[in-house]
Design a protein around this motif. Sequence first.
Motif, PDB file in Angstrom:
ATOM      1  N   GLU A 105     -34.034  -1.924  13.650  1.00  0.00           N
ATOM      2  CA  GLU A 105     -32.655  -1.141  13.843  1.00  0.00           C
ATOM      3  C   GLU A 105     -31.550  -1.783  14.177  1.00  0.00           C
ATOM      4  OE1 GLU A 105     -34.217   2.099  16.589  1.00  0.00           O
ATOM      5  OE2 GLU A 105     -33.701   3.528  14.946  1.00  0.00           O
ATOM      6  N   ILE A 106     -31.956  -2.873  15.079  1.00  0.00           N
ATOM      7  CA  ILE A 106     -30.718  -3.547  15.626  1.00  0.00           C
ATOM      8  C   ILE A 106     -30.056  -4.323  14.459  1.00  0.00           C
ATOM      9  CG2 ILE A 106     -29.895  -5.591  16.944  1.00  0.00           C
ATOM     10  CD1 ILE A 106     -31.819  -4.712  19.149  1.00  0.00           C
ATOM     11  N   ASP A 107     -30.764  -4.936  13.410  1.00  0.00           N
ATOM     12  CA  ASP A 107     -30.394  -5.635  12.605  1.00  0.00           C
ATOM     13  C   ASP A 107     -29.901  -4.800  11.300  1.00  0.00           C
ATOM     14  OD1 ASP A 107     -31.615  -8.009  13.685  1.00  0.00           O
ATOM     15  OD2 ASP A 107     -33.361  -8.067  12.438  1.00  0.00           O
ATOM     16  N   LEU A 152     -27.979   1.285  16.556  1.00  0.00           N
ATOM     17  CA  LEU A 152     -28.018   0.432  18.117  1.00  0.00           C
ATOM     18  C   LEU A 152     -28.423   1.175  19.026  1.00  0.00           C
ATOM     19  CD1 LEU A 152     -24.600  -1.689  16.794  1.00  0.00           C
ATOM     20  CD2 LEU A 152     -26.999  -2.434  16.657  1.00  0.00           C
ATOM     21  N   HIS A 153     -27.931   2.311  19.277  1.00  0.00           N
ATOM     22  CA  HIS A 153     -28.424   3.122  20.470  1.00  0.00           C
ATOM     23  C   HIS A 153     -30.097   3.224  20.214  1.00  0.00           C
ATOM     24  CE1 HIS A 153     -24.944   3.489  22.875  1.00  0.00           C
ATOM     25  NE2 HIS A 153     -24.246   4.646  21.880  1.00  0.00           N
ATOM     26  N   ASP A 154     -30.433   3.885  19.017  1.00  0.00           N
ATOM     27  CA  ASP A 154     -31.766   4.152  18.878  1.00  0.00           C
ATOM     28  C   ASP A 154     -32.699   2.895  19.256  1.00  0.00           C
ATOM     29  OD1 ASP A 154     -33.336   6.750  18.220  1.00  0.00           O
ATOM     30  OD2 ASP A 154     -33.828   5.651  16.426  1.00  0.00           O
ATOM     31  N   ALA A 155     -32.330   1.740  18.941  1.00  0.00           N
ATOM     32  CA  ALA A 155     -33.172   0.809  19.214  1.00  0.00           C
ATOM     33  C   ALA A 155     -33.715   0.596  20.316  1.00  0.00           C
ATOM     34  CB  ALA A 155     -32.483  -0.574  18.560  1.00  0.00           C
ATOM     35  N   GLN A 172     -17.252   1.500  18.838  1.00  0.00           N
ATOM     36  CA  GLN A 172     -18.349   1.844  19.826  1.00  0.00           C
ATOM     37  C   GLN A 172     -19.534   1.159  19.410  1.00  0.00           C
ATOM     38  OE1 GLN A 172     -18.455   6.209  21.527  1.00  0.00           O
ATOM     39  NE2 GLN A 172     -17.117   6.359  19.701  1.00  0.00           N
ATOM     40  N   ALA A 173     -19.753   1.037  18.053  1.00  0.00           N
ATOM     41  CA  ALA A 173     -20.929   0.424  17.345  1.00  0.00           C
ATOM     42  C   ALA A 173     -20.681  -1.089  17.680  1.00  0.00           C
ATOM     43  CB  ALA A 173     -20.850   0.546  15.946  1.00  0.00           C
ATOM     44  N   ALA A 174     -19.536  -1.576  17.796  1.00  0.00           N
ATOM     45  CA  ALA A 174     -19.328  -3.141  18.061  1.00  0.00           C
ATOM     46  C   ALA A 174     -19.555  -3.227  19.477  1.00  0.00           C
ATOM     47  CB  ALA A 174     -17.778  -3.266  17.914  1.00  0.00           C
ATOM     48  N   VAL A 175     -19.415  -2.410  20.476  1.00  0.00           N
ATOM     49  CA  VAL A 175     -19.941  -2.546  22.084  1.00  0.00           C
ATOM     50  C   VAL A 175     -21.168  -2.499  22.068  1.00  0.00           C
ATOM     51  CG1 VAL A 175     -19.899  -1.399  24.138  1.00  0.00           C
ATOM     52  CG2 VAL A 175     -17.917  -1.228  22.751  1.00  0.00           C
ATOM     53  N   ALA A 176     -22.113  -1.593  21.348  1.00  0.00           N
ATOM     54  CA  ALA A 176     -23.364  -1.487  21.278  1.00  0.00           C
ATOM     55  C   ALA A 176     -24.073  -2.668  20.831  1.00  0.00           C
ATOM     56  CB  ALA A 176     -23.942  -0.220  20.398  1.00  0.00           C
ATOM     57  N   ALA A 177     -23.229  -3.347  19.722  1.00  0.00           N
ATOM     58  CA  ALA A 177     -23.783  -4.560  19.056  1.00  0.00           C
ATOM     59  C   ALA A 177     -23.740  -5.741  20.019  1.00  0.00           C
ATOM     60  CB  ALA A 177     -23.170  -4.857  17.719  1.00  0.00           C
ATOM     61  N   CYS A 178     -22.506  -5.791  20.861  1.00  0.00           N
ATOM     62  CA  CYS A 178     -22.594  -6.721  22.114  1.00  0.00           C
ATOM     63  C   CYS A 178     -23.867  -6.733  23.026  1.00  0.00           C
ATOM     64  CB  CYS A 178     -21.212  -6.481  22.936  1.00  0.00           C
ATOM     65  SG  CYS A 178     -19.731  -7.050  22.053  1.00  0.00           S
TER      66      CYS A 178
END
Lengths: 430, 113
Positions: free
Chosen positions: A287-289, A257-260, A310-316
């Motif tokens: 990458e996001i999907d 999610l960051h790399d996207a 933290q991944a959930a934050v990035a997904a938001c």
Amino acid sequence: MSGAEEVEKDRGADGVEEAVGAAFREEWGQVVATLIRVTGDWDLAEECAQDAFAQALDRWRRDGVPRRPGAWLTTTARNRAMDVTRRRAVGAAKLREAAMLARDGGPGGPRDPDSDDDSGVTDDRLRLIFTCCHPALPVEARVALTLRTLAGLTTPEIAHAFLVPEATMAQRLVRAKRKIRHAGIPYRVPPAHLLPERTTGVLGVLYLLFNEGYAASSGADLIRTDLCAEAVRLARVLARLMPDEPEVLGLLALLLLHDARRGTRVDAAGELVTLEDQDRTAWDRAEIDEGATLLETALRRGRPGPYQIQAAVAACHTTAATAQDTDWADIAGLYAELERRVPSAVVRLNRAVAVGMAESPEAGLALVADLEESGELADYHLLPATRADLLRRTGRLEEAAESYGQALELVENDAERRFLYRRLAECRPG
Amino acid sequence: MKYVMFICTPVDGEELSPEEIADDPRFTSYIDHVRAGGMVKGGARLRPAADATTVRVQGDEVLLSDGPFAESKEYIAGFDIIEVADLDEAIALASRHPAALGGGSVEVRPIWE
């Protein structure tokens, strides 16, 4: 010239070179990991792995690319190790050792290269990851060793990536391998009672590796941005090897999610672009999907942890169609949950940002004031920078300018410094 | 593998005598654990650092100084020689030691063999 370097240099010139290059990326860590287990000698393992890749160039040209390149490379490397051990052999003990190598002796011994059983190999890579990331090694050595043995980066490449002289990095690697040998760090996946904390340690190394590349995303420095790709690749390997560990999946999701967003964090002129202003159409949807799907899988296990949160934050952030659509209340809630688990000052600062966006800049400023009172992060430029941004949003431009000035005194990265200057100029019109 | 565990305590920490240690539940539970495992091959409780004498030789002159070889926040109060499978086991043992739990530290050093 090592096999590894040769492969890197000639890659793409013809089909065989491409195959060797691909095998290098895919199999290097596995070959080294198996050879370390078989020989117990890290340097010999690397040497024989390099030799096998160099041989592959010649032999595959002549005989074609084998059906299972990894098995071919492992067998070739092991034969080489046997030759070297025999040559070094002095006395009966050494000869017995060479015979053991040849026999693939004992439980956990190397597998038969002609069989289709890959189970031993995955175990080896997992062993290697856990050993490289052993907490008795200094953090910088863990990172370097992981890149060298698992990802196959050369010592000069790693030195360049971490901006240290080559001799320093070589010394760091030598010391780490020596400590593993002399201090008796076991080459194994830790037993169950140690596994949770050690896994967290491995994830920490991979996250550090990724951030090292992410922070350097200036585009000009490809080797450093390569670190992001290596971290993602290693996180994928770990997720394949430990599919039942939600935090492992959480880390991979977080990295994806960051790399996207990596390509949009600086503009063509090398200037920093804030999340708010990034071109969302340029984010990597695949990458996001993938990241979002992984995160769902992880969360379904019902064992949330810091990386999943933290991944959930990035997904938001990545699933919001526009910056205005960002669900800051959700993010503030996630940071509150993260703070309960990881009560660090940086997490509190992030929560202050989210609260400032979700409720009001004043609410965020109150949290920043609390942090400042605690005296933590006194040297961290993002503390005054955050205060400045919240003040800017309330329209208190004089005070914002003052805070930007404080942040400028602490900032170290050039792109960030230019960004803060731009903000400062905006606060002082005319 | 064989290791030495250096038991380090803060300079201003409490000085327990061997008798006091024998009655201290923190130590007795540790000692019971270690005995049960048969991991400790030897060791010694040392007198306080104040009783140390440091010897150096310069030319043909023997130089003595009162106290330990280095000023530090901690001093070595004792040592254990242990034999365990690997560093993980040595760390597990060291992390149960009352000194490590009580503000001091335990340095784990492999024996050169």
